[in-house]
Enzyme design. Structure first.
Site, mmCIF file in Angstrom:
data_model
loop_
_atom_site.group_PDB
_atom_site.id
_atom_site.type_symbol
_atom_site.label_atom_id
_atom_site.label_comp_id
_atom_site.label_asym_id
_atom_site.label_seq_id
_atom_site.Cartn_x
_atom_site.Cartn_y
_atom_site.Cartn_z
ATOM 1 N N ASP A 1 26.676 -23.237 4.762
ATOM 2 C CA ASP A 1 27.316 -24.583 3.877
ATOM 3 C C ASP A 1 28.272 -23.617 3.264
ATOM 4 O O ASP A 1 29.882 -24.140 3.369
ATOM 5 C CB ASP A 1 26.814 -25.132 3.272
ATOM 6 C CG ASP A 1 25.176 -25.654 3.574
ATOM 7 O OD1 ASP A 1 25.916 -26.530 5.202
ATOM 8 O OD2 ASP A 1 24.451 -25.607 3.754
ATOM 9 N N HIS B 1 20.853 -29.264 2.640
ATOM 10 C CA HIS B 1 21.513 -28.411 3.364
ATOM 11 C C HIS B 1 21.430 -30.284 4.350
ATOM 12 O O HIS B 1 20.837 -30.182 5.575
ATOM 13 C CB HIS B 1 20.900 -27.962 4.543
ATOM 14 C CG HIS B 1 21.415 -27.403 5.658
ATOM 15 N ND1 HIS B 1 22.679 -26.838 5.669
ATOM 16 C CD2 HIS B 1 21.268 -27.543 7.002
ATOM 17 C CE1 HIS B 1 22.993 -26.882 7.209
ATOM 18 N NE2 HIS B 1 22.473 -27.713 7.383
#
Length: 325
Positions: A157, A185
């Site tokens: 990410d 996440h």
């Protein structure tokens, strides 16, 4: 002395993308001999054997041995670094509780095997989704292993966030520093531009807030789905790359701040015990610390609260299933 690296889901796409780079020395450096232990479910053992044949055919000087097994106790025996990639993907019609229960059947026994058989200095990265909560399950079932040895991956990410911001501002990714993501996440994650810098200046001051909230954040959070839509398969290579980044920097240190999902000790008001992504500083020799004292304004606080609340819901769900104490 060589290091033993245990990789689960070794026959899958992420494992395949990672293994050759691991064996080449990109994980732990060019001076570290390694032994690979590959854990797979029985139907995938033959595919893992094929991958092992390719690794052998590559004649990597650092690779001492490859063992393949479907037994978690064997796979984690003497493990120095565990990369837990294999997980149960969400299938059509599967509710979140079903997904968590299915993954609990994977990560609970793996946590127990790590507790009983891994090296005293073991370091664990969970990649398989839902990664934060799978790491919580594994950690909770390894009571003799220090909590700070269990992490889950939000480096992908971070990498996505850095790349997208660099393209927006027409700069190199090297010009972007200290850009970290907070929380889970999942699409709720919060990429923090208030503490990031681009060419030494605060990143949030170089973009429009409307673009930040309504374009950038959703694009970072849903990038995995966009990749699947575009190529008809998940983002295996970039996930493998981020996993290598994560372990490499944890083992050898790195400049600046990076994203790691680790057990909260209550920093920034995030409930103790959750596996949440934080800004961390990585030291040479294998240590890390959550960096405290960063600016958290009202906008950031509201976004962090959303993603942390999702982690609480997942924690509560696996607690109800008896997967954690």
């Amino acid at each position: 002395m060589s290091k033993t690296i245990t990789l689960t889901g070794a026959a899958g796409a992420i494992g395949y993308a990672a293994l050759f780079r691991i064996a080449s020395g990109q994980l732990l450096g060019q001076n570290e001999k390694i032994k690979l232990k590959l854990l797979e479910i029985e139907p995938a053992l033959q595919a893992a054997e094929g991958t092992a044949m390719e690794l052998e055919d590559s004649a990597f000087p650092l690779l001492e041995s490859i063992d393949i097994t479907s037994d978690a106790n064997e796979a984690f025996d003497g493990c120095d670094v565990g990369m837990l990639i294999g997980a149960q993907p969400r299938k059509q019609g599967m509710e979140r509780a079903d997904l968590l229960e299915a993954n609990g059947a994977i990560f609970k026994p793996q946590g127990e095997a790590i507790n009983s058989h891994a090296d005293d200095d073991v370091r664990i990265l969970v990649v398989g989704n839902p990664a934060n909560t799978n790491a919580l399950i594994a950690m909770s079932n390894a009571p003799d292993v220090p909590h700070d040895r269990f992490t889950s991956m939000t480096r992908l990410d971070e990498n996505r966030a850095v790349s997208m911001l660099a393209r927006k501002l027409s700069v190199s990714v090297e010009d972007v520093e200290d850009l970290v993501v907070w929380g889970n996440h999942s699409p709720t994650m919060f990429p923090d531009l208030f503490n990031a810098k681009v060419n030494g200046e605060r990143a949030a001051d170089q973009v429009d807030l409307d673009w930040y909230e309504n374009e950038y954040m959703p694009r970072v959070g849903k990038r995995g789905a966009a990749v699947i839509e575009a190529r008809g398969a998940s983002s295996a290579a970039s996930a493998a790359n981020a996993a290598i980044d994560h372990v490499h920097d944890w083992a050898l240190g790195a400049e600046g701040l990076h994203s790691m999902a680790v057990r909260s000790e209550g920093q920034y008001g995030i409930e103790e015990g959750l596996i949440s992504s934080f800004p961390v500083r990585l030291h040479s020799g294998g240590g890390y610390e959550v960096v405290e004292g960063l600016e958290i304004n009202d906008f950031a606080r509201s976004k962090i609260d959303i993603t942390v609340n999702e982690l609480k819901e997942e924690r509560d769900a696996v607690k109800e299933l008896g997967l954690i104490g």
